[in-house]
Each structure stands twice: as C-alpha cells, then as structure tokens.
Design an enzyme around this catalytic site. Structure first.
Site, PDB file in Angstrom:
ATOM      1  N   LYS A   1      78.514  -6.505  44.903  1.00 34.04           N
ATOM      2  CA  LYS A   1      79.180  -7.499  44.065  1.00 34.04           C
ATOM      3  C   LYS A   1      79.637  -6.848  42.743  1.00 34.04           C
ATOM      4  CE  LYS A   1      76.394 -11.141  46.252  1.00 34.04           C
ATOM      5  NZ  LYS A   1      75.463 -12.280  46.026  1.00 34.04           N
TER       6      LYS A   1
ATOM      7  N   GLU B   1      82.438 -12.407  58.955  1.00 32.88           N
ATOM      8  CA  GLU B   1      82.715 -11.836  57.637  1.00 32.88           C
ATOM      9  C   GLU B   1      83.487 -10.517  57.738  1.00 32.88           C
ATOM     10  OE1 GLU B   1      78.787 -11.797  55.906  1.00 32.88           O
ATOM     11  OE2 GLU B   1      78.739 -13.991  55.752  1.00 32.88           O
TER      12      GLU B   1
ATOM     13  N   ASN C   1      72.884 -10.797  41.683  1.00 30.32           N
ATOM     14  CA  ASN C   1      71.942 -10.140  42.588  1.00 30.32           C
ATOM     15  C   ASN C   1      72.524  -8.966  43.387  1.00 30.32           C
ATOM     16  OD1 ASN C   1      73.331 -11.575  44.519  1.00 30.32           O
ATOM     17  ND2 ASN C   1      71.643 -12.941  45.068  1.00 30.32           N
TER      18      ASN C   1
ATOM     19  N   HIS D   1      75.519  -8.460  48.822  1.00 30.64           N
ATOM     20  CA  HIS D   1      75.548  -9.485  49.866  1.00 30.64           C
ATOM     21  C   HIS D   1      75.263  -8.837  51.215  1.00 30.64           C
ATOM     22  CE1 HIS D   1      77.000 -12.622  52.605  1.00 30.64           C
ATOM     23  NE2 HIS D   1      77.614 -11.647  53.244  1.00 30.64           N
TER      24      HIS D   1
ATOM     25  N   TYR E   1      82.122 -18.003  51.257  1.00 28.99           N
ATOM     26  CA  TYR E   1      80.959 -18.811  50.877  1.00 28.99           C
ATOM     27  C   TYR E   1      81.144 -20.294  51.210  1.00 28.99           C
ATOM     28  CZ  TYR E   1      78.636 -14.982  48.306  1.00 28.99           C
ATOM     29  OH  TYR E   1      77.972 -13.827  47.957  1.00 28.99           O
TER      30      TYR E   1
HETATM   31  P1  DAT Z   1      71.947 -14.695  50.058  1.00 29.90           P
HETATM   32  O1  DAT Z   1      72.978 -14.004  49.203  1.00 29.90           O
HETATM   33  O2  DAT Z   1      70.571 -14.147  49.814  1.00 29.90           O
HETATM   34  O3  DAT Z   1      72.317 -14.745  51.523  1.00 29.90           O
HETATM   35  P2  DAT Z   1      72.751 -17.497  49.926  1.00 29.90           P
HETATM   36  O4  DAT Z   1      73.622 -17.218  51.098  1.00 29.90           O
HETATM   37  O5  DAT Z   1      71.820 -18.661  49.998  1.00 29.90           O
HETATM   38  O6  DAT Z   1      71.861 -16.207  49.534  1.00 29.90           O
HETATM   39  O7  DAT Z   1      73.650 -17.700  48.638  1.00 29.90           O
HETATM   40  C1  DAT Z   1      74.768 -16.881  48.410  1.00 29.90           C
HETATM   41  C2  DAT Z   1      74.823 -16.503  46.949  1.00 29.90           C
HETATM   42  O8  DAT Z   1      74.982 -17.677  46.170  1.00 29.90           O
HETATM   43  C3  DAT Z   1      73.552 -15.838  46.415  1.00 29.90           C
HETATM   44  O9  DAT Z   1      73.508 -14.459  46.662  1.00 29.90           O
HETATM   45  C4  DAT Z   1      73.652 -16.163  44.963  1.00 29.90           C
HETATM   46  C5  DAT Z   1      74.262 -17.542  44.950  1.00 29.90           C
HETATM   47  N1  DAT Z   1      73.209 -18.569  44.893  1.00 29.90           N
HETATM   48  C6  DAT Z   1      72.437 -18.994  45.916  1.00 29.90           C
HETATM   49  N2  DAT Z   1      71.562 -19.929  45.529  1.00 29.90           N
HETATM   50  C7  DAT Z   1      71.801 -20.103  44.195  1.00 29.90           C
HETATM   51  C8  DAT Z   1      71.242 -20.931  43.184  1.00 29.90           C
HETATM   52  N3  DAT Z   1      70.246 -21.793  43.458  1.00 29.90           N
HETATM   53  N4  DAT Z   1      71.721 -20.827  41.924  1.00 29.90           N
HETATM   54  C9  DAT Z   1      72.727 -19.986  41.636  1.00 29.90           C
HETATM   55  N5  DAT Z   1      73.313 -19.177  42.537  1.00 29.90           N
HETATM   56  C10 DAT Z   1      72.860 -19.238  43.789  1.00 29.90           C
HETATM   57 MG    MG Z   2      73.903 -15.730  52.476  1.00 32.33          MG
END
Ligand code: DAT
Ligand code: MG
Length: 151
Positions: free
Chosen positions: A11, A128, A114, A117, A51
């Site tokens: 990212k 994807e 974070n 991805h 997303y």
């Molecule tokens: P991951 O990236 O671990 O697969 P995810 O698919 O649930 O997690 O979410 C995608 C991204 O969205 C994640 O890397 C960061 C953001 N995100 C997820 N949950 C969040 C939250 N509660 N608050 C802010 N950003 C969030």
């Molecule tokens: Mg995810």
C-alpha cells in the site's frame, strides 16, 4: 497441497516508508514465486471495486482515499498454499494485534496504515489478479531452485 496464486499489494504507506524490498524479501525467502510486479497509481474506481465487500463500512471512504493517495506495488505470488500462508506472513488486520514476526506485527501500528494487502481466498486471488493485471503482465517462469523448494 495445491499450487495457488495470490494477489499481494504494498500500500502507499509501504512505498513511502521504503518497505518495498523488505516485504518482497519475506515472500522470496519463504520460497514463493513472483509472477507479476508493477508500480501503479490506482484509480478510485478500481480501489472501490477491489474493496467492494466493504462498501457499507463507515471507514470505506477513508480506505479508498488511502489506497489511491499514491502508487502501490502490485504483485502476483505463486506457491503451494500461498493464499493462506501469505495471510500468515502478513498478520492480523490490526497491526497492534498482529504477531511479531509478521509484516504488520513488525512494521506497522494502525489498521488504516497496515502496509500490505493479501487475498483472503484462492477465488478472491483470481478475482483480484484479473482486476489489477492485464493480459500478458503475469509471467510464467520456472525457477532453477524449483526442486529444492517443492518435492
Ligand atoms: P485485511 O486487509 O486484513 O484482509 P479487511 O479485508 O477486513 O482486512 O479490510 C481491508 C482493509 O480495510 C484493511 O486492511 C484496513 C481497512 N480496514 C478494515 N477494517 C477496518 C476498520 N475497522 N477501521 C479502519 N479500517 C479498516
Ligand atoms: Mg481483506
């Protein structure tokens, strides 16, 4: 033990912080195969499609702003069980909960920053990869160390 492909993306924060080599290195050292790699400024529409499952979340607009705030590094990695293994190498979504030794556990502190991805299933991996890479951008090649990585 099936050979799979996953979509891994560094990212904008990872690129800005100079963590590209570090992240790639972890996947290389593990023994996965890099099949696609590019620096890319993601348009808003693509970020929203990527997303789309999170569209109803309150953090969605911020997430899209973040992902489109600068170039990302798009990658395709292949390997036995690579989808789940990559998720383990990456660590929990919230970096403060991610285990030490994982990318997020070692290199990040906030969910909204974070670093990386990784696809959450082989099906989403294929979805994807098709979304982020054009025909011909993913290379098929055989590493000469192959027999030392796979029986
Ligand atoms: P991951 O990236 O671990 O697969 P995810 O698919 O649930 O997690 O979410 C995608 C991204 O969205 C994640 O890397 C960061 C953001 N995100 C997820 N949950 C969040 C939250 N509660 N608050 C802010 N950003 C969030
Ligand atoms: Mg995810």
């Amino acid at each position: 033990e099936t050979v799979e492909e996953t979509y891994i993306m560094i990212k904008p924060d990872g690129l800005q912080r100079g963590l590209v080599g570090e992240v790639i290195s972890r996947f290389e050292k593990k023994g996965f195969l890099l099949k696609g790699l590019k620096l890319f400024q993601c348009p808003k529409e693509l970020a929203e499609e990527h997303y789309k499952d999170l569209k109803s979340k309150n953090f969605f607009p911020k997430l899209i702003d973040y992902i489109t705030s600068g170039p990302v590094v798009c990658m395709v990695w292949e390997g036995v069980g690579v989808v789940a293994s990559a998720r383990k190498l990456i660590g929990s979504t919230n970096p403060l909960q991610a285990e030490p030794g994982t990318i997020r556990g070692d290199l990040a502190v906030q969910t909204g920053r974070n670093v990386v991805h990784g696809s959450d299933s082989p099906e989403n991996g294929q979805r994807e990869i098709a979304l982020w890479f054009k025909e011909g951008e993913v290379c098929q090649w055989t590493p000469t160390v192959g027999p030392w990585l796979r029986e």
